[in-house]
Design a protein around this motif. Structure first.
Motif, PDB file in Angstrom:
ATOM      1  N   GLN A 177       0.834  -1.259   0.049  1.00  0.00           N
ATOM      2  CA  GLN A 177      -0.058  -0.020   0.062  1.00  0.00           C
ATOM      3  C   GLN A 177       0.886   1.136  -0.150  1.00  0.00           C
ATOM      4  O   GLN A 177       0.584   2.371  -0.724  1.00  0.00           O
ATOM      5  N   GLU A 178       1.805   1.274   0.733  1.00  0.00           N
ATOM      6  CA  GLU A 178       2.920   2.292   0.913  1.00  0.00           C
ATOM      7  C   GLU A 178       3.436   2.787  -0.398  1.00  0.00           C
ATOM      8  O   GLU A 178       3.618   3.801  -1.031  1.00  0.00           O
ATOM      9  N   VAL A 179       3.874   1.712  -1.300  1.00  0.00           N
ATOM     10  CA  VAL A 179       4.293   1.823  -2.641  1.00  0.00           C
ATOM     11  C   VAL A 179       3.316   2.600  -3.477  1.00  0.00           C
ATOM     12  O   VAL A 179       3.605   3.426  -4.329  1.00  0.00           O
ATOM     13  N   ARG A 180       2.015   2.303  -3.564  1.00  0.00           N
ATOM     14  CA  ARG A 180       1.051   2.795  -4.394  1.00  0.00           C
ATOM     15  C   ARG A 180       0.868   4.470  -3.765  1.00  0.00           C
ATOM     16  O   ARG A 180       0.538   5.097  -4.493  1.00  0.00           O
ATOM     17  N   ILE A 181       0.718   4.344  -2.499  1.00  0.00           N
ATOM     18  CA  ILE A 181       0.615   5.790  -2.059  1.00  0.00           C
ATOM     19  C   ILE A 181       2.035   6.739  -2.499  1.00  0.00           C
ATOM     20  O   ILE A 181       1.797   7.836  -2.909  1.00  0.00           O
ATOM     21  N   LEU A 182       3.264   6.281  -2.621  1.00  0.00           N
ATOM     22  CA  LEU A 182       4.453   7.312  -2.965  1.00  0.00           C
ATOM     23  C   LEU A 182       4.150   7.222  -4.584  1.00  0.00           C
ATOM     24  O   LEU A 182       4.394   8.354  -4.874  1.00  0.00           O
ATOM     25  N   LYS A 183       3.719   6.288  -5.242  1.00  0.00           N
ATOM     26  CA  LYS A 183       3.446   6.597  -6.695  1.00  0.00           C
ATOM     27  C   LYS A 183       2.436   7.534  -6.899  1.00  0.00           C
ATOM     28  O   LYS A 183       2.529   8.437  -7.746  1.00  0.00           O
ATOM     29  N   GLN A 184       1.466   7.465  -6.089  1.00  0.00           N
ATOM     30  CA  GLN A 184       0.327   8.239  -6.424  1.00  0.00           C
ATOM     31  C   GLN A 184       0.687   9.903  -6.097  1.00  0.00           C
ATOM     32  O   GLN A 184       0.289  10.940  -6.932  1.00  0.00           O
ATOM     33  N   THR A 185       1.328   9.907  -4.958  1.00  0.00           N
ATOM     34  CA  THR A 185       1.596  11.190  -4.524  1.00  0.00           C
ATOM     35  C   THR A 185       2.658  12.017  -5.437  1.00  0.00           C
ATOM     36  O   THR A 185       2.761  13.265  -5.486  1.00  0.00           O
ATOM     37  N   GLU A 186       3.549  11.169  -5.974  1.00  0.00           N
ATOM     38  CA  GLU A 186       4.553  11.731  -6.862  1.00  0.00           C
ATOM     39  C   GLU A 186       3.916  12.191  -8.175  1.00  0.00           C
ATOM     40  O   GLU A 186       4.493  13.174  -8.817  1.00  0.00           O
ATOM     41  N   SER A 187       2.964  11.302  -8.485  1.00  0.00           N
ATOM     42  CA  SER A 187       2.489  12.004  -9.967  1.00  0.00           C
ATOM     43  C   SER A 187       1.505  13.086  -9.839  1.00  0.00           C
ATOM     44  O   SER A 187       1.133  13.974 -11.019  1.00  0.00           O
ATOM     45  N   ARG A 188       0.462  13.052  -8.682  1.00  0.00           N
ATOM     46  CA  ARG A 188      -0.305  14.084  -8.672  1.00  0.00           C
ATOM     47  C   ARG A 188      -0.843  14.203  -7.231  1.00  0.00           C
ATOM     48  O   ARG A 188      -0.429  13.424  -6.379  1.00  0.00           O
ATOM     49  N   ARG A 189      -1.746  15.134  -7.006  1.00  0.00           N
ATOM     50  CA  ARG A 189      -2.398  15.448  -5.723  1.00  0.00           C
ATOM     51  C   ARG A 189      -3.831  14.746  -5.472  1.00  0.00           C
ATOM     52  O   ARG A 189      -4.642  15.024  -6.403  1.00  0.00           O
ATOM     53  N   PRO A 190      -4.007  13.557  -4.783  1.00  0.00           N
ATOM     54  CA  PRO A 190      -5.099  12.603  -4.684  1.00  0.00           C
ATOM     55  C   PRO A 190      -6.377  13.432  -4.567  1.00  0.00           C
ATOM     56  O   PRO A 190      -7.321  13.077  -5.255  1.00  0.00           O
ATOM     57  N   LEU A 191      -6.303  14.380  -3.683  1.00  0.00           N
ATOM     58  CA  LEU A 191      -7.602  15.070  -3.273  1.00  0.00           C
ATOM     59  C   LEU A 191      -8.138  15.691  -4.473  1.00  0.00           C
ATOM     60  O   LEU A 191      -9.341  16.089  -4.391  1.00  0.00           O
ATOM     61  N   GLU A 192      -7.341  16.307  -5.235  1.00  0.00           N
ATOM     62  CA  GLU A 192      -7.766  17.075  -6.444  1.00  0.00           C
ATOM     63  C   GLU A 192      -8.801  16.167  -7.234  1.00  0.00           C
ATOM     64  O   GLU A 192      -9.407  16.720  -8.057  1.00  0.00           O
ATOM     65  N   SER A 193      -8.474  14.859  -7.163  1.00  0.00           N
ATOM     66  CA  SER A 193      -9.466  14.020  -8.077  1.00  0.00           C
ATOM     67  C   SER A 193     -10.574  13.690  -7.440  1.00  0.00           C
ATOM     68  O   SER A 193     -11.396  12.843  -8.160  1.00  0.00           O
ATOM     69  N   ILE A 194     -10.906  13.987  -6.214  1.00  0.00           N
ATOM     70  CA  ILE A 194     -12.200  13.682  -5.650  1.00  0.00           C
ATOM     71  C   ILE A 194     -13.340  14.565  -5.939  1.00  0.00           C
ATOM     72  O   ILE A 194     -13.159  15.577  -6.006  1.00  0.00           O
ATOM     73  N   LEU A 195     -14.419  14.132  -6.404  1.00  0.00           N
ATOM     74  CA  LEU A 195     -15.544  14.566  -7.021  1.00  0.00           C
ATOM     75  C   LEU A 195     -16.722  14.573  -5.866  1.00  0.00           C
ATOM     76  O   LEU A 195     -16.513  13.373  -5.010  1.00  0.00           O
ATOM     77  N   PRO A 196     -17.515  15.456  -6.047  1.00  0.00           N
ATOM     78  CA  PRO A 196     -18.759  15.232  -4.981  1.00  0.00           C
ATOM     79  C   PRO A 196     -19.636  14.121  -5.475  1.00  0.00           C
ATOM     80  O   PRO A 196     -20.012  14.049  -6.532  1.00  0.00           O
ATOM     81  N   ALA A 197     -19.875  13.322  -4.622  1.00  0.00           N
ATOM     82  CA  ALA A 197     -20.810  12.176  -4.591  1.00  0.00           C
ATOM     83  C   ALA A 197     -21.985  12.394  -4.037  1.00  0.00           C
ATOM     84  O   ALA A 197     -23.209  11.710  -3.987  1.00  0.00           O
ATOM     85  N   ALA A 198     -22.274  13.484  -3.300  1.00  0.00           N
ATOM     86  CA  ALA A 198     -23.620  13.684  -2.406  1.00  0.00           C
ATOM     87  C   ALA A 198     -23.818  15.274  -2.162  1.00  0.00           C
ATOM     88  O   ALA A 198     -22.469  15.937  -1.889  1.00  0.00           O
ATOM     89  N   THR A 199     -24.878  15.901  -2.208  1.00  0.00           N
ATOM     90  CA  THR A 199     -24.965  17.059  -1.902  1.00  0.00           C
ATOM     91  C   THR A 199     -25.442  17.313  -0.433  1.00  0.00           C
ATOM     92  O   THR A 199     -25.600  16.151   0.196  1.00  0.00           O
ATOM     93  N   LEU A 200     -25.496  18.270   0.173  1.00  0.00           N
ATOM     94  CA  LEU A 200     -25.644  18.332   1.740  1.00  0.00           C
ATOM     95  C   LEU A 200     -27.053  18.049   1.772  1.00  0.00           C
ATOM     96  O   LEU A 200     -27.489  17.489   2.944  1.00  0.00           O
ATOM     97  N   GLU A 201     -28.104  18.410   1.121  1.00  0.00           N
ATOM     98  CA  GLU A 201     -29.450  17.768   1.182  1.00  0.00           C
ATOM     99  C   GLU A 201     -29.563  16.317   1.023  1.00  0.00           C
ATOM    100  O   GLU A 201     -30.176  15.624   1.914  1.00  0.00           O
TER     101      GLU A 201
END
Length: 312
Positions: A177-201
């Motif tokens: 899992q740490e290898v995947r984390i290192l590869k992920q954070t090296e290429s992009r910022r993971p939080l920027e890929s998160i899209l809204p899946a639900a509204t506040l309502e």
């Protein structure tokens, strides 16, 4: 079958939190149940990322305070300033007035500042200069603390620990899992890929549906007997309160709802008992010195109290 909306949120959060599906699911359970979460873990394992990921996936307004010994209550709940032109006091909202408030390293600040969160967590409002103001809905507090560093810390009192529905620990990742984390954070910022899946309502609707999940009388009694057994256990100086039992029921309702059921079963209680009660019980010094912890004591309690057999 997992609720589609819950699954969509989980899948978005998993873009940033790798290999910690249990923690992700239990965090969502607490949010759906209307509870607050205490993340107790070492620095750098993703506590802040977890909070940010949920705020983005659930369209929740996010704010954060990095607690230090100098943090004042007004830094959290806000303050009033005098407007000379209008000849009146005007309120400046604090960061606590958001849908998801991250209290980072809450044990590094004073007891006075810690207690400023109590009203917000318990009553859904803040009071400044005698005026009470409601918090946004939905509202959730995620607090973090480092269990190892004790220098300059102020441990949370039992009364405030009791306000957190769940205490969770993310833990270190496996080497893979740490290898995947290192590869992920090296290429992009993971939080920027998160899209809204639900509204506040939709989040509010999820909470209403979870609150309507049926609880059989036998399961109410089972939870009450478990809490009573902790009060009678000689290894514990402080057992679980009725508030703890209520928090367990609410968390189990969210667990059942996420699983696509309109009723809870003993397995929901078994799944969440340690996370809900572990930080609410206090061991006797002799038990601690003998190597016991809250988890082992609660395991013993679970073994002593028979679970009901529910019929369809």
């Amino acid at each position: 079958m997992t609720q589609p909306k819950a699954l969509a949120i989980i899948n978005e959060v998993r873009k940033a939190i790798i290999g910690k599906d249990t923690v992700v699911c239990k965090t969502l359970m607490a949010i759906v149940a209307g509870g607050h979460i205490l993340l107790e873990d070492n620095p750098g394992v993703g506590k802040t990322t977890l909070a940010l990921a949920f705020s983005r996936a659930m369209s929740m307004g996010f704010s954060r305070v990095q607690f230090t010994p100098e943090t004042m209550p007004s830094d959290v709940v806000g303050y009033s300033v005098f407007n000379k032109e209008a000849n009146r006091l005007e309120y400046r909202p604090g960061p606590v007035l958001s849908n998801l408030f991250l209290a980072d390293e809450i044990n590094r600040t004073s007891a006075k500042t810690q207690s400023a969160l109590l009203e917000a967590m318990e009553e859904g409002q803040v009071t400044v200069d005698g005026v009470s103001r409601p918090l946004p809905r939905p509202y959730t507090v995620i607090a973090t603390q480092n269990p190892l560093g004790t220098a300059g810390t102020q441990p949370l009192p039992e009364s405030q620990l009791d306000r957190f529905m769940l205490r969770l620990s993310i833990g270190y990742p496996s080497p893979e899992q740490e290898v995947r984390i290192l590869k992920q954070t090296e290429s992009r910022r993971p939080l920027e890929s998160i899209l809204p899946a639900a509204t506040l309502e939709e989040v509010e609707q999820m909470r209403r549906e979870a609150a309507g999940v049926h609880v059989a009388d036998d399961l109410y009694r089972y939870v009450a007997e478990l809490c009573a057994a902790t009060r009678e256990d000689p290894s514990l100086r402080l057992g679980a309160s009725p508030r703890a039992g209520g928090a367990l029921i609410r968390a189990c309702r969210a667990s059942a709802w996420m699983g696509g059921r309109d009723y809870i079963v003993p397995a929901d209680i078994n799944l969440l008992l340690y996370d809900v009660l572990g930080h609410r019980v206090v061991l006797e010094p002799q038990a601690r010195m003998s190597g016991m912890d809250s988890h082992t004591v609660l395991e013993s309690v679970m073994a002593q109290v028979p679970a009901p057999r529910l019929l369809k």
